[in-house]
Design an enzyme around this catalytic site. Structure first.
Site, PDB file in Angstrom:
ATOM      1  N   SER A 151       0.846  -1.186   0.000  1.00 12.86           N
ATOM      2  CA  SER A 151       0.000   0.000   0.000  1.00 12.86           C
ATOM      3  C   SER A 151       0.886   1.242   0.000  1.00 12.86           C
ATOM      4  CB  SER A 151      -0.952  -0.031   1.205  1.00 12.86           C
ATOM      5  OG  SER A 151      -1.849   1.059   1.185  1.00 12.86           O
ATOM      6  N   THR A 152       0.867   2.018   1.077  1.00  8.29           N
ATOM      7  CA  THR A 152       1.640   3.258   1.141  1.00  8.29           C
ATOM      8  C   THR A 152       3.128   2.991   0.914  1.00  8.29           C
ATOM      9  OG1 THR A 152       0.069   3.980   2.823  1.00  8.29           O
ATOM     10  CG2 THR A 152       2.030   5.337   2.512  1.00  8.29           C
ATOM     11  N   HIS A 165      -2.657  -0.976  -3.299  1.00  4.95           N
ATOM     12  CA  HIS A 165      -3.828  -0.149  -3.011  1.00  4.95           C
ATOM     13  C   HIS A 165      -3.744   1.150  -3.812  1.00  4.95           C
ATOM     14  CE1 HIS A 165      -4.308  -2.217   1.184  1.00  4.95           C
ATOM     15  NE2 HIS A 165      -4.750  -2.963   0.196  1.00  4.95           N
ATOM     16  N   MET A 196      -0.038   0.954   5.103  1.00  2.00           N
ATOM     17  CA  MET A 196      -0.874   1.162   6.286  1.00  2.00           C
ATOM     18  C   MET A 196      -1.817  -0.019   6.470  1.00  2.00           C
ATOM     19  SD  MET A 196      -2.109   5.127   6.416  1.00  2.00           S
ATOM     20  CE  MET A 196      -2.985   5.065   4.857  1.00  2.00           C
ATOM     21  N   ASP A 242      -4.085  -5.294   5.810  1.00  2.00           N
ATOM     22  CA  ASP A 242      -4.533  -6.098   4.674  1.00  2.00           C
ATOM     23  C   ASP A 242      -3.472  -7.137   4.320  1.00  2.00           C
ATOM     24  OD1 ASP A 242      -6.206  -6.931   2.634  1.00  2.00           O
ATOM     25  OD2 ASP A 242      -5.559  -5.383   1.223  1.00  2.00           O
TER      26      ASP A 242
END
Length: 351
Positions: A171-172, A198, A291, A294
């Protein structure tokens, strides 16, 4: 608890006020100043020393990307970019992330939009998370030499099954991490790779195209019905879950619009759960920076069904946000924790 001190940089007075109002609606955040372009932003960073900066990508005098380069070179701190979803906007946003931006927020429409309020939850959560991001002076992505791994760290059961696949969730900070992992893979790498990053629609296609230019492997945004091929890397399109299904001797990608999982679509957990159900496949699951948590539930499912599956988590020292890798590690099911610059090389040896 100390408030997160934020500088808002945008050429639109309307947007500066709107973003300020959104951020200050949360008692954990204080906007300590605003700036009308990148040059003004750099001066105010020096003056106010904020914890986090939000910055528009497209601005006069000095644009967001040029300002970001100077910030990351001379006074590194977490920067979140605001971008439009136009083709040019997505390219600029990915370039900003490659140059050190922690994350980005997509404007609902155009440069000025009353719909900015619809992203209130997203912008607040990303600013809060950005405060704890691991930021250092920008260096080339391929920055450290490969170190030899102890033989004991390598699994010995990879000849037990005919097929192999790798699933990666991030993600991030993911686009830059993926760039490192993919470019570190050997040129003759054969195992198909599936990636959930993401990102909203439009951005995943641009990401795939950018990564495809950096490797001799084939990187593409996944399409419904794609048959997994050797030397190929598939990125889940924004707003679609990506799962893998067995069809005779083939493994095919299925894209679905089923409800978000843990507020994500695409979801790493959705991909991992589908991987768990495949038989006669060597499975490797990788969790990179991001973050939230998941992927952790999916790791549990993979290991429940196939204890010989191999799980890798990025180590804290190289992550931008140590959320997803931490949650993965806390399952107790991670086989190897590695810094980012070792993961691609390790996958080359593993498969």
């Amino acid at each position: 608890m100390e408030k997160v001190r934020v500088l808002v940089v945008d050429d639109s007075a309307f947007m500066r006020k709107m973003i300020t109002d959104i951020l200050e609606s949360d008692e954990r955040i204080k906007v300590i100043g605003t700036a009308r372009n990148g040059s003004d932003g750099i001066e105010k960073i020096k003056r106010f020393q904020p914890d986090v900066v939000t910055m528009d990508v497209t601005m006069p005098v000095l644009d967001g990307i040029s300002a970001l380069r100077e910030i990351m070179t001379t006074m590194p701190l977490p920067v979140i970019m605001l971008s439009s979803k136009s083709g040019r906007g997505t390219d600029h946003t990915l370039k900003a992330i490659e140059n050190g931006a922690v994350d980005f927020i997509m404007k609902p429409s155009g440069a000025i939009s009353l719909n900015i309020e619809t992203i209130q939850k997203e912008i607040i959560s990303k600013v809060i998370a950005a405060k704890d991001a691991m930021i250092s002076a920008r260096r080339p992505v391929k920055e450290q030499a490969f170190r030899t791994f102890p033989q004991s760290s390598m699994p010995t059961r990879r000849t037990a099954k005919d097929n192999s696949l790798i699933a990666i969730g991030t993600s991030t900070g993911g686009p830059r991490a993926l760039q490192q992992v993919i470019t570190d893979l050997p040129e003759d790498f054969q195992t198909p790779i599936l990636i959930v990053q993401h990102m909203p629609p439009y951005f995943t296609k641009s990401l795939a195209e950018r990564l495809n230019k950096l490797t001799k492997l084939h990187v593409k945004e996944a399409m419904d019905g794609d048959c997994l091929q050797a030397r190929s890397i598939y990125i889940a399109p924004g707003d679609f879950h990506m799962v893998v299904e067995e069809h005779g001797t083939e493994y095919r990608i299925k894209l679905t619009k089923s409800p978000p999982v843990n507020n994500h679509r695409p979801s790493v957990d959705s991909l991992f759960h589908s991987i768990a159900m495949l038989e006669n496949v060597n499975k490797t699951a990788v969790i990179l920076t991001g973050m939230g948590s998941d992927g952790s539930d999916g790791i549990r499912q993979i290991k429940k069904v196939d204890k010989r599956a191999f799980v890798i988590a990025e180590s804290i020292e190289s992550t931008v946000i140590y959320g997803m890798p931490k949650a993965a590690y806390e399952t107790g099911l991670v086989d190897q924790v590695l810094p980012l610059h070792q993961i691609g090389h390790f996958l080359g040896k593993l498969t």
